[in-house]
Every structure is written in structure tokens, then in C-alpha cells.
Design an enzyme around this catalytic site. Structure first.
Site, mmCIF file in Angstrom:
data_model
loop_
_atom_site.group_PDB
_atom_site.id
_atom_site.type_symbol
_atom_site.label_atom_id
_atom_site.label_comp_id
_atom_site.label_asym_id
_atom_site.label_seq_id
_atom_site.Cartn_x
_atom_site.Cartn_y
_atom_site.Cartn_z
ATOM 1 N N ASN A 162 16.606 -7.019 -75.619
ATOM 2 C CA ASN A 162 15.144 -7.126 -75.497
ATOM 3 C C ASN A 162 14.678 -8.390 -76.195
ATOM 4 O O ASN A 162 15.474 -9.106 -76.801
ATOM 5 C CB ASN A 162 14.462 -5.870 -76.064
ATOM 6 C CG ASN A 162 14.737 -5.682 -77.548
ATOM 7 O OD1 ASN A 162 14.334 -6.508 -78.360
ATOM 8 N ND2 ASN A 162 15.454 -4.643 -77.904
ATOM 9 N N ASP B 119 17.226 2.028 -76.694
ATOM 10 C CA ASP B 119 17.242 3.498 -76.532
ATOM 11 C C ASP B 119 18.429 3.935 -75.689
ATOM 12 O O ASP B 119 18.885 5.071 -75.780
ATOM 13 C CB ASP B 119 15.951 3.948 -75.813
ATOM 14 C CG ASP B 119 14.751 3.837 -76.748
ATOM 15 O OD1 ASP B 119 13.678 3.404 -76.307
ATOM 16 O OD2 ASP B 119 14.941 4.139 -77.947
ATOM 17 N N LYS C 186 35.173 -9.727 -67.336
ATOM 18 C CA LYS C 186 33.894 -10.046 -66.685
ATOM 19 C C LYS C 186 33.831 -9.382 -65.318
ATOM 20 O O LYS C 186 34.811 -9.432 -64.552
ATOM 21 C CB LYS C 186 33.761 -11.570 -66.528
ATOM 22 C CG LYS C 186 32.479 -11.983 -65.804
ATOM 23 C CD LYS C 186 32.441 -13.477 -65.520
ATOM 24 C CE LYS C 186 31.243 -13.811 -64.628
ATOM 25 N NZ LYS C 186 31.240 -15.246 -64.249
ATOM 26 N N PHE D 19 7.959 1.874 -86.269
ATOM 27 C CA PHE D 19 7.079 1.122 -85.385
ATOM 28 C C PHE D 19 7.014 1.848 -84.048
ATOM 29 O O PHE D 19 7.828 2.749 -83.778
ATOM 30 C CB PHE D 19 7.621 -0.304 -85.168
ATOM 31 C CG PHE D 19 7.173 -1.294 -86.205
ATOM 32 C CD1 PHE D 19 7.638 -1.203 -87.515
ATOM 33 C CD2 PHE D 19 6.299 -2.321 -85.892
ATOM 34 C CE1 PHE D 19 7.235 -2.105 -88.481
ATOM 35 C CE2 PHE D 19 5.879 -3.236 -86.857
ATOM 36 C CZ PHE D 19 6.357 -3.128 -88.152
ATOM 37 N N LYS E 214 5.319 10.052 -82.145
ATOM 38 C CA LYS E 214 6.549 9.618 -82.859
ATOM 39 C C LYS E 214 6.472 9.966 -84.345
ATOM 40 O O LYS E 214 7.454 10.380 -84.958
ATOM 41 C CB LYS E 214 6.748 8.100 -82.689
ATOM 42 C CG LYS E 214 7.296 7.751 -81.320
ATOM 43 C CD LYS E 214 7.425 6.277 -81.060
ATOM 44 C CE LYS E 214 8.059 6.124 -79.671
ATOM 45 N NZ LYS E 214 7.827 4.782 -79.106
ATOM 46 N N LYS F 221 9.489 12.335 -85.430
ATOM 47 C CA LYS F 221 10.535 11.697 -86.251
ATOM 48 C C LYS F 221 10.321 11.936 -87.748
ATOM 49 O O LYS F 221 11.067 11.422 -88.582
ATOM 50 C CB LYS F 221 10.578 10.189 -85.948
ATOM 51 C CG LYS F 221 10.834 9.878 -84.447
ATOM 52 C CD LYS F 221 11.162 8.435 -84.195
ATOM 53 C CE LYS F 221 11.376 8.168 -82.707
ATOM 54 N NZ LYS F 221 12.094 6.908 -82.429
HETATM 55 O O1 PMT Z 1 10.766 -9.037 -83.679
HETATM 56 P P1 PMT Z 1 9.470 -9.567 -83.126
HETATM 57 O O2 PMT Z 1 9.686 -10.575 -82.055
HETATM 58 O O3 PMT Z 1 8.549 -10.034 -84.215
HETATM 59 O O4 PMT Z 1 8.729 -8.339 -82.378
HETATM 60 C C1 PMT Z 1 8.232 -7.310 -83.196
HETATM 61 C C2 PMT Z 1 8.441 -5.949 -82.515
HETATM 62 C C3 PMT Z 1 7.587 -5.896 -81.262
HETATM 63 C C4 PMT Z 1 9.888 -5.755 -82.159
HETATM 64 C C5 PMT Z 1 7.982 -4.886 -83.525
HETATM 65 O O5 PMT Z 1 6.609 -5.072 -83.832
HETATM 66 C C6 PMT Z 1 8.185 -3.496 -82.967
HETATM 67 O O6 PMT Z 1 7.356 -2.951 -82.239
HETATM 68 N N1 PMT Z 1 9.369 -2.910 -83.312
HETATM 69 C C7 PMT Z 1 9.737 -1.582 -82.793
HETATM 70 C C8 PMT Z 1 10.299 -1.732 -81.421
HETATM 71 C C9 PMT Z 1 10.812 -0.395 -80.925
HETATM 72 O O7 PMT Z 1 11.977 -0.159 -80.762
HETATM 73 O O8 PMT Z 1 9.816 0.485 -80.794
HETATM 74 P P2 PMT Z 1 10.089 1.955 -80.117
HETATM 75 O O9 PMT Z 1 8.737 2.554 -79.885
HETATM 76 O O10 PMT Z 1 11.048 1.843 -78.976
HETATM 77 O O11 PMT Z 1 10.853 2.712 -81.316
HETATM 78 C C10 PMT Z 1 10.110 3.500 -82.230
HETATM 79 C C11 PMT Z 1 10.736 3.446 -83.622
HETATM 80 O O12 PMT Z 1 12.007 4.064 -83.585
HETATM 81 C C12 PMT Z 1 10.971 2.033 -84.128
HETATM 82 O O13 PMT Z 1 10.736 2.043 -85.522
HETATM 83 C C13 PMT Z 1 12.445 1.791 -83.854
HETATM 84 O O14 PMT Z 1 13.030 0.905 -84.830
HETATM 85 C C14 PMT Z 1 13.018 3.178 -83.992
HETATM 86 N N2 PMT Z 1 14.186 3.439 -83.139
HETATM 87 C C15 PMT Z 1 14.124 3.230 -81.816
HETATM 88 C C16 PMT Z 1 15.237 3.513 -81.037
HETATM 89 C C17 PMT Z 1 16.407 4.011 -81.654
HETATM 90 N N3 PMT Z 1 17.505 4.284 -80.939
HETATM 91 N N4 PMT Z 1 16.426 4.228 -82.984
HETATM 92 C C18 PMT Z 1 15.323 3.952 -83.736
HETATM 93 O O15 PMT Z 1 15.345 4.136 -84.948
#
Ligand code: PMT
Length: 402
Positions: free
Chosen positions: A205, A274, A284, A322, A336, A340
Site C-alpha cells: 500500500n 489485512d 517469477k 488508527f 474498531k 479491538k
Molecule cells: O504512512 P503515511 O504515508 O504517513 O500514511 C499514514 C497512514 C494513512 C498509513 C496512517 O494515518 C493510517 O491510517 N494508518 C493505519 C492504516 C491501517 O492499516 O488502517 P486500518 O483501518 O486498515 O487498520 C486499523 C488499525 O489496525 C491500524 O492501527 C492498523 O495498524 C491495525 N492493524 C491493521 C491490520 C492488521 N492486520 N493488524 C493491525 O494491527
């Protein structure tokens, strides 16, 4: 403690003498480092008389390289303070130029750095100077904001060097940070994860790491012992206590669970995948069929695992997550938060051009059990400070959590 006082060529250089005296009154040792232009404003003899130490002004003078002085000093100082800091030295430090003793010392030291900018109002507002200041802030540098008022160049406005007692107080705050984060372990994740398909291709991403890096730098500025776990990024991470690089979500999962045990705070800013390809082939995949079907399977949810672990143990770190959303941002963030078992979710609408992935700014809404708090669009450096203000309140004992 030993403070290296960098003095550069601005009219405020005469105030640096008072800064040196003020630091000594706090019980610190001061070694003055002057750029060549600084000595046009105040003589080295003045600082030698005050600090009772040789003033370092030229890294080429005999003896300066005897024990590679800038390296020796870099590893012994407790703080590098640059006051006044001209636009020129700010530009050199932000861009890693090391063409004199002061700029070389900056690149060689791991000590905290505090900068007191001083220049004409227009210069201070110039985009190049602002960009350099943001770069330094993102790398963990602290600032003493310049004052407003009458400037030596006859202007009235912002740019006058802060008063000596303000600079001394700021140095004290760095050396003895009063906040609840001082000495506490803070774990921050940043950047994307890459899930490989074959040796050439991966699913990833657009996360640049900026948001997480700003949080790590700000936590370090507040005296925290920061462990940063970062996915692949082109940006360099800030210099903090420990940086762990990972690639895949599974690796980040293992690293976070390993590091979170003794953390006071965990901030999950990383864009963790995810889903990952069910199969990763060692060769490849060559072009052939018109279509290829990818089977992706769920990756471990790191934040959810941390929440479950804390719930089961009845204790654990403050958990900040986040939420990267494109619709129903607050509702999905609130979901969330509860699912979580987090303390705070920082929600951002990543469909905006000026927020979310890659850009230097962000517009976030802080969602917690206390409510929903939308913040205005600002730099990720400022957003990081707002988030850590709330983390400090969450760290305070429940009875004083106002
Ligand atoms: O890095 P930048 O370019 O500055 O961009 C910042 C950002 C957009 C990446 C940041 O602000 C942000 O939104 N980060 C979270 C991105 C994300 O994965 O969001 P989500 O809604 O998919 O996940 C929710 C939370 O679960 C997040 O805290 C994530 O770290 C966590 N997560 C997600 C998936 C996973 N398998 N395990 C996790 O712990």
C-alpha cells in the site's frame, strides 16, 4: 550535564553569552562552537572567558582532529543547542551538509538537538526555511520558537531570537523532560507491509511512514524510550532508541508482540496488510494465461491481539490504533475501538488528497470512550503532538485523568 552551544552568524549571537551563563547557573558545563560568521558578531574570547573552555570554531585548526574532536564531542554531550540558528545553519542541518564543525557535530551526535531560530520575518516564513524546519522536526529536533517584536533589521514581526531565559528553560525541559512519557517505553509502528507473490511482485500500500515517524520523533522529544517497528519505506526513520525493520504483516505481528510486553504505550500507525497471498512461489510467475486468480488469506490482526492480551491479563499498555477509511469514517473507527479493545483510534479519511497516505499533512478525528474529537488539517508533526498529548492523559492515573 555537558551542553554544546552552537552559535551562528546572527545579531542574536550576543544573547548566546547570556544563554551560556544561564546554563552554567543550572549546573551544566558548556562548550561553545562558533561558525565563522558568528565571530563577526561576538568574539570567541568572550565565550572562553565565560565557559573556561577553548571555543571550537574551525575544525581544521591544529589539534582539532587530534582525537577527531567532533566525534569525541558527539559522544559525550548531553544536548546540542544551536542559538541563534540562522536560516543557513537550519538549511545545512536539514539537508545533512557537514562543511564546518557545528554541522559536522550535528550529523555525528545522537544527543537531543534544540534549535532557537532567529532571522528576518520574511525569511522565517519562506517556504524553503519552513520545509527545512519541518524536516528537522520530523527527525526529532526540538525548537525554541522565535519571539515577536522589534527585529535588529528594523522590522516588527516574528523572527527575533527567544530570550535567554526561555532558551535555558527549553534546554532544561529537554534534559529533564517533566512529562509522564519521560523514560517510559513507547512502541510505534509505521509504514506499509509488503506481502510477496513471487520474488518480483508483492501486494502493498501507499504508506510512506511519515505519520508513524512523526509519532516516534515526538515521543522521543518528550523523553520516551522509543522502539519503532517500520515496514519498507523510502523515507529514513527518525533517530530513536531502537528501529526494527520488517517486511510482511506476519513479521510485524511477531515483532510487535515481542516488543509490547514492557511498553507503556503502543501506537499502531502502520498500514498493515489485512490479506496476504495464500501461496508465495519461489520463481517469477511468467506471463501466459489472460487472467490470473489470486487467493488472499487474512493476516493476523496485531492491534486486536494486543487488545485481547491486555483484556485477558487485566493490565497492559495504552493502546492507540488508527483507522484508514474512505466512508463512514467515525462509525468505522468507533467499531474498531470497541472490537479491538483500544483506548484511542485515530481516524483519517484516506480518500482526501491532503490527508492519509504519503502527504505531509493529515486531518484526523480522535475517537475514544470519552467521545469524538475532530482535529483541523495540520502537519503530521503537529498531529503527532496532539495524539501524544492525549496519550499522556491516558497514562495519568485514572483518578487524575481529567
Ligand atoms: O504512512 P503515511 O504515508 O504517513 O500514511 C499514514 C497512514 C494513512 C498509513 C496512517 O494515518 C493510517 O491510517 N494508518 C493505519 C492504516 C491501517 O492499516 O488502517 P486500518 O483501518 O486498515 O487498520 C486499523 C488499525 O489496525 C491500524 O492501527 C492498523 O495498524 C491495525 N492493524 C491493521 C491490520 C492488521 N492486520 N493488524 C493491525 O494491527
Amino acid at each position: 550535564m555537558l551542553i554544546a552551544l552552537g552559535v551562528t552568524g546572527g545579531i542574536g549571537a550576543y544573547k548566546a553569552v547570556e544563554v551560556a551563563r544561564g546554563l552554567q547557573k543550572q549546573g551544566h558545563e558548556v562548550v561553545a562552537i562558533m561558525t565563522s560568521s558568528a565571530s563577526r558578531f561576538v568574539g570567541p574570547v568572550t565565550f572562553e572567558a565565560i565557559t573556561r573552555r577553548r571555543v571550537i570554531s574551525d575544525q581544521w585548526e591544529p589539534g582539532a582532529n587530534a582525537d577527531i574532536e567532533h566525534i569525541a564531542l558527539a559522544s559525550t554531550i548531553d544536548l546540542l543547542l544551536v542559538a541563534p540558528a540562522t536560516a543557513n545553519i537550519i538549511g545545512k542541518l536539514a539537508n545533512g551538509i557537514a562543511d564546518d564543525f557545528l554541522s559536522t557535530l550535528y550529523t555525528a551526535t545522537r544527543a537531543p538537538v534544540l534549535i532557537a531560530p532567529a532571522m528576518n520575518t520574511n525569511m522565517f516564513a519562506h517556504h524553503a526555511v519552513r520545509r527545512n524546519l519541518d524536516t528537522l522536526a520530523a527527525n526529532g529536533v526540538r525548537f525554541v520558537e522565535p519571539g515577536e517584536g522589534y527585529l535588529a533589521c528594523g522590522w516588527i514581526g516574528r523572527g527575533r531570537l527567544a530570550e535567554p531565559d526561555e532558551i535555558v528553560a527549553a534546554a532544561e525541559a529537554v534534559l529533564r523532560p517533566p512529562g509522564p512519557l519521560r523514560g517510559r517505553k513507547v512502541l510505534v509502528t509505521a509504514g506499509p507491509t509488503y506481502e510477496d507473490l513471487d520474488p518480483v511482485r508483492y501486494v502493498g500500500n501507499r504508506s510512506s511512514g511519515r505519520m508513524g515517524f512523526a509519532l516516534a520523533a515526538e515521543a522521543a522529544r518528550r523523553g520516551a524510550v522509543v522502539t519503532l517497528i517500520a515496514g519498507p519505506t523510502s523515507l529514513d526513520p527518525p533517530s530513536v532508541h531502537q528501529v526494527v525493520r520488517v517486511r510482511r504483516a506476519a513479521e510485524m505481528h511477531a515483532a510487535v508482540l515481542e516488543q509490547a510486553g514492557d511498553a507503556a504505550v503502543v501506537i499502531m500507525a502502520a498500514a498493515v496488510a489485512d490479506y496476504a497471498p495464500e501461496q508465495r512461489v519461489n520463481q517469477k510467475v511468467h506471463k501466459g494465461a489472460d487472467t490470473i486468480t489470486l487467493v488472499l488469506t487474512r493476516t493476523p490482526d496485531i492491534l486486536a491481539d494486543l487488545g485481547a492480551r491486555r483484556l485477558a491479563a487485566g493490565t497492559g499498555p495504552v493502546l492507540v490504533g488508527f483507522a484508514a477509511e474512505t466512508e463512514d469514517v467515525v462509525a468505522r473507527a468507533a467499531e474498531k475501538l470497541h472490537r479491538k479493545h483500544a483506548d484511542l483510534i485515530v481516524a483519517n479519511d484516506v480518500s482526501r488528497g491532503d490527508a492519509g497516505f504519503e502527504v505531509a499533512t493529515n486531518a484526523v478525528t480522535l475517537v475514544s470512550r470519552d467521545g469524538v474529537d475532530p482535529l483541523p488539517l495540520e502537519t503530521k508533526v503537529r498531529v503527532a503532538a496532539e495524539i501524544l498529548d492525549r496519550v499522556e492523559r491516558l497514562l495519568a492515573p485514572a483518578e487524575v485523568r481529567a
